[in-house]
Design a protein around this motif. Structure first.
Motif, PDB file in Angstrom:
ATOM      1  N   ALA A  79       0.823  -1.206   0.000  1.00 37.02           N
ATOM      2  CA  ALA A  79       0.000   0.000   0.000  1.00 37.02           C
ATOM      3  C   ALA A  79       0.861   1.261   0.000  1.00 37.02           C
ATOM      4  CB  ALA A  79      -0.931  -0.002   1.214  1.00 37.02           C
ATOM      5  N   ALA A  80       1.971   1.226   0.749  1.00 31.47           N
ATOM      6  CA  ALA A  80       2.836   2.398   0.834  1.00 31.47           C
ATOM      7  C   ALA A  80       3.674   2.581  -0.424  1.00 31.47           C
ATOM      8  CB  ALA A  80       3.741   2.290   2.062  1.00 31.47           C
ATOM      9  N   LYS A  81       4.180   1.489  -0.994  1.00 31.35           N
ATOM     10  CA  LYS A  81       5.107   1.601  -2.126  1.00 31.35           C
ATOM     11  C   LYS A  81       4.399   1.688  -3.473  1.00 31.35           C
ATOM     12  CE  LYS A  81       9.248  -0.509  -4.118  1.00 31.35           C
ATOM     13  NZ  LYS A  81      10.266  -1.574  -4.003  1.00 31.35           N
ATOM     14  N   VAL A  82       3.387   0.865  -3.690  1.00 31.58           N
ATOM     15  CA  VAL A  82       2.729   0.788  -4.995  1.00 31.58           C
ATOM     16  C   VAL A  82       1.528   1.729  -5.074  1.00 31.58           C
ATOM     17  CG1 VAL A  82       1.612  -0.744  -6.659  1.00 31.58           C
ATOM     18  CG2 VAL A  82       3.519  -1.593  -5.273  1.00 31.58           C
ATOM     19  N   TRP A  83       0.698   1.716  -4.046  1.00 34.32           N
ATOM     20  CA  TRP A  83      -0.499   2.556  -4.074  1.00 34.32           C
ATOM     21  C   TRP A  83      -0.230   3.982  -3.601  1.00 34.32           C
ATOM     22  CZ3 TRP A  83      -3.852  -1.681  -1.303  1.00 34.32           C
ATOM     23  CH2 TRP A  83      -4.107  -2.715  -2.211  1.00 34.32           C
ATOM     24  N   GLY A  84       0.915   4.221  -2.993  1.00 34.54           N
ATOM     25  CA  GLY A  84       1.264   5.561  -2.541  1.00 34.54           C
ATOM     26  C   GLY A  84       0.495   6.033  -1.324  1.00 34.54           C
ATOM     27  N   PHE A  85       0.034   5.097  -0.481  1.00 33.05           N
ATOM     28  CA  PHE A  85      -0.718   5.465   0.720  1.00 33.05           C
ATOM     29  C   PHE A  85       0.197   6.187   1.715  1.00 33.05           C
ATOM     30  CE2 PHE A  85      -4.556   2.358   0.879  1.00 33.05           C
ATOM     31  CZ  PHE A  85      -4.888   2.724  -0.413  1.00 33.05           C
ATOM     32  N   ASN A  86      -0.377   7.113   2.461  1.00 32.31           N
ATOM     33  CA  ASN A  86       0.317   7.686   3.610  1.00 32.31           C
ATOM     34  C   ASN A  86       0.517   6.598   4.660  1.00 32.31           C
ATOM     35  OD1 ASN A  86       0.428  10.191   2.446  1.00 32.31           O
ATOM     36  ND2 ASN A  86      -1.269  11.049   3.651  1.00 32.31           N
ATOM     37  N   PRO A  87       1.496   6.748   5.552  1.00 38.80           N
ATOM     38  CA  PRO A  87       1.776   5.663   6.512  1.00 38.80           C
ATOM     39  C   PRO A  87       0.581   5.267   7.374  1.00 38.80           C
ATOM     40  CG  PRO A  87       2.970   7.680   7.067  1.00 38.80           C
ATOM     41  CD  PRO A  87       2.449   7.852   5.684  1.00 38.80           C
ATOM     42  N   GLU A  88      -0.237   6.258   7.783  1.00 40.99           N
ATOM     43  CA  GLU A  88      -1.381   5.908   8.629  1.00 40.99           C
ATOM     44  C   GLU A  88      -2.392   5.055   7.868  1.00 40.99           C
ATOM     45  OE1 GLU A  88      -2.247  10.063   6.949  1.00 40.99           O
ATOM     46  OE2 GLU A  88      -0.535   8.900   7.694  1.00 40.99           O
ATOM     47  N   PHE A  89      -2.575   5.320   6.575  1.00 38.19           N
ATOM     48  CA  PHE A  89      -3.514   4.524   5.789  1.00 38.19           C
ATOM     49  C   PHE A  89      -2.917   3.169   5.408  1.00 38.19           C
ATOM     50  CE2 PHE A  89      -5.108   8.872   4.822  1.00 38.19           C
ATOM     51  CZ  PHE A  89      -6.365   8.716   5.379  1.00 38.19           C
ATOM     52  N   ALA A  90      -1.593   3.117   5.239  1.00 41.12           N
ATOM     53  CA  ALA A  90      -0.942   1.841   4.966  1.00 41.12           C
ATOM     54  C   ALA A  90      -1.077   0.910   6.159  1.00 41.12           C
ATOM     55  CB  ALA A  90       0.534   2.070   4.632  1.00 41.12           C
ATOM     56  N   ARG A 137       8.638   5.323   3.993  1.00 39.85           N
ATOM     57  CA  ARG A 137       7.931   5.614   5.241  1.00 39.85           C
ATOM     58  C   ARG A 137       6.902   6.723   5.056  1.00 39.85           C
ATOM     59  NH1 ARG A 137      12.901   5.569   9.678  1.00 39.85           N
ATOM     60  NH2 ARG A 137      13.254   3.306   9.678  1.00 39.85           N
ATOM     61  N   GLY A 138       7.175   7.630   4.155  1.00 42.53           N
ATOM     62  CA  GLY A 138       6.216   8.682   3.832  1.00 42.53           C
ATOM     63  C   GLY A 138       6.100   9.745   4.911  1.00 42.53           C
ATOM     64  N   ARG A 139       5.004  10.491   4.831  1.00 42.19           N
ATOM     65  CA  ARG A 139       4.727  11.566   5.775  1.00 42.19           C
ATOM     66  C   ARG A 139       3.443  11.272   6.533  1.00 42.19           C
ATOM     67  NH1 ARG A 139       7.336  16.435   5.316  1.00 42.19           N
ATOM     68  NH2 ARG A 139       8.916  16.567   3.658  1.00 42.19           N
ATOM     69  N   LEU A 140       3.519  11.281   7.826  1.00 42.07           N
ATOM     70  CA  LEU A 140       2.359  11.016   8.666  1.00 42.07           C
ATOM     71  C   LEU A 140       1.370  12.170   8.561  1.00 42.07           C
ATOM     72  CD1 LEU A 140       1.194   9.018  10.778  1.00 42.07           C
ATOM     73  CD2 LEU A 140       2.263  10.435  12.542  1.00 42.07           C
ATOM     74  N   PHE A 141       0.133  11.853   8.182  1.00 46.33           N
ATOM     75  CA  PHE A 141      -0.918  12.860   7.972  1.00 46.33           C
ATOM     76  C   PHE A 141      -0.504  13.894   6.920  1.00 46.33           C
ATOM     77  CE2 PHE A 141      -1.294  11.741  12.585  1.00 46.33           C
ATOM     78  CZ  PHE A 141      -2.377  10.880  12.427  1.00 46.33           C
ATOM     79  N   GLY A 142       0.460  13.513   6.072  1.00 47.09           N
ATOM     80  CA  GLY A 142       0.938  14.415   5.040  1.00 47.09           C
ATOM     81  C   GLY A 142       1.809  15.540   5.551  1.00 47.09           C
ATOM     82  N   ALA A 186       6.798  -3.348   9.061  1.00 46.43           N
ATOM     83  CA  ALA A 186       7.159  -3.218   7.648  1.00 46.43           C
ATOM     84  C   ALA A 186       7.619  -1.799   7.321  1.00 46.43           C
ATOM     85  CB  ALA A 186       5.971  -3.608   6.767  1.00 46.43           C
ATOM     86  N   LEU A 187       6.987  -0.806   7.936  1.00 49.07           N
ATOM     87  CA  LEU A 187       7.398   0.576   7.695  1.00 49.07           C
ATOM     88  C   LEU A 187       8.693   0.916   8.428  1.00 49.07           C
ATOM     89  CD1 LEU A 187       4.031   2.571   7.812  1.00 49.07           C
ATOM     90  CD2 LEU A 187       5.253   1.679   5.835  1.00 49.07           C
ATOM     91  N   VAL A 188       8.875   0.343   9.608  1.00 46.76           N
ATOM     92  CA  VAL A 188      10.095   0.611  10.369  1.00 46.76           C
ATOM     93  C   VAL A 188      11.326   0.144   9.605  1.00 46.76           C
ATOM     94  CG1 VAL A 188      11.405  -0.019  12.429  1.00 46.76           C
ATOM     95  CG2 VAL A 188       8.990   0.608  12.633  1.00 46.76           C
ATOM     96  N   PHE A 189      11.282  -1.102   9.132  1.00 40.86           N
ATOM     97  CA  PHE A 189      12.439  -1.681   8.443  1.00 40.86           C
ATOM     98  C   PHE A 189      12.371  -1.500   6.935  1.00 40.86           C
ATOM     99  CE2 PHE A 189      12.281  -3.870  12.506  1.00 40.86           C
ATOM    100  CZ  PHE A 189      13.610  -3.818  12.901  1.00 40.86           C
ATOM    101  N   GLN A 190      11.275  -0.894   6.459  1.00 43.90           N
ATOM    102  CA  GLN A 190      11.087  -0.629   5.024  1.00 43.90           C
ATOM    103  C   GLN A 190      11.229  -1.921   4.212  1.00 43.90           C
ATOM    104  OE1 GLN A 190      14.067   2.820   5.272  1.00 43.90           O
ATOM    105  NE2 GLN A 190      12.505   3.647   3.880  1.00 43.90           N
TER     106      GLN A 190
END
Length: 306
Positions: A68-79, A138-143, A220-224
């Motif tokens: 979700a984070a890498k392919v769909w581009g979700f923010n971390p909270e949504f991932a 990891r992205g940006r939390l809440f953008g 998964a987000l911690v260790f990417q």
């Protein structure tokens, strides 16, 4: 209770101050596995249901969060939310099958279901096979908050762990948790009192799976990275080890057990394959000398249930 509040404050203080002395990435790994072990303890320690397949929730949720984070581009909270939803649905499907049996049959069914999920992850296109999903952003939390800095990521993991822990503690102390304990002690008597025990066990199984998925998505987000290691059957055995070493059916036992096991895996890494042997020896010693686990024995010595 007063002693449990003191223990909670000590745990919070440890994870809040430890980054000044201990590598933060190690502490984040401990918190992810501690939440995983607490979720497992909710099922076996309070519901009396031994699952040999709990890694399917941790690993599958990790794949969903990474994709979700890498392919769909979700923010971390949504991932992470997507990971929890996936683990919840998986827990509902697996639970509807598994709770039809009890004891060792329940354990074997969960192991078989976990192996099905493992082979699905090996062959599914979106998981990357044996390579897994790497370089997960990891992205940006809440953008707004960039999670690339270790401190920002640590605060998020700490908040997720503490929120999950407090949720489990509230469940244990609630009427629902008391019914789970009754089912664990004597299911036939709980049935005679008018409780639909299958429904309670299913709810406990789904809740445990959802919280394990929360731990998996966060990890998964911690260790990417999302890999087959987290969905392998050996991970299911490792969480059993964490729970037993810390103290089965205790509130803080899984946290201590996760800290001990993860520390051994990290600081004994130079032993190579012998790490498993050393862990086995320590496990045998703990079982023989600390029958209630580290926290269980400490609570017995202090005469305070921890």
């Amino acid at each position: 209770m007063k002693h449990q509040r003191i223990a909670l404050l000590a745990m919070v203080a440890f994870f809040a101050l430890a980054p000044a002395l201990i590598y933060p990435l190690f502490l984040m790994k401990v918190m992810c596995f501690a939440l995983f072990a607490c979720a497992f303890n909710l099922l076996i320690g309070y519901g009396g249901l031994l699952s040999f397949g709990h890694a399917m929730f941790l690993g599958f949720a990790g794949y969903v969060a990474a994709h979700a984070a890498k392919v769909w581009g979700f923010n971390p909270e949504f991932a992470i939310l997507a990971a929890v939803v996936a683990a919840t649905l998986l827990g509902l499907g697996a639970g509807l099958i598994a709770i039809r049996r009890q004891g060792i049959y329940f354990a074997m069914i969960t192991l078989a279901l976990a192996q099905m999920v493992y082979f699905f992850c090996v062959q599914a296109p979106f998981t990357g096979g044996e390579d897994g999903i790497q370089a997960v952003p990891r992205g940006r939390l809440f953008g707004l908050i960039d999670l690339a800095p270790v401190f920002n990521m640590y605060v998020l993991v700490f908040a997720i762990f503490l929120g999950g822990f407090l949720l489990i503690y509230r469940v244990i102390q609630s009427p629902f948790g008391q019914v789970l304990k009754a089912i664990r002690e004597n299911e036939a008597r709980a049935v005679s009192l008018g409780y639909d025990t299958d429904r309670y066990k299913l709810l406990a199984f789904v809740l445990s799976g959802a919280l394990a998925g929360l731990a998996g998505g966060t990890k998964a987000l911690v260790f990417q990275l999302a890999s087959l290691t987290d969905v392998h059957w050996s991970m299911s055995g490792e969480v059993v080890l964490m729970t037993l070493v810390g103290g089965l059916g205790t509130v803080f036992g899984p946290v201590v057990g996760a800290l001990v096991i993860v520390a051994m895996a990290n600081y004994l890494a130079q032993l190579g394959a012998w790490v498993t042997v050393v862990q086995g020896i320590i496990f045998v010693i703990c079982v023989l000398t600390f029958r209630r686990g580290v926290v269980g024995e400490l609570g017995n010595w202090l005469k305070k249930p921890l």
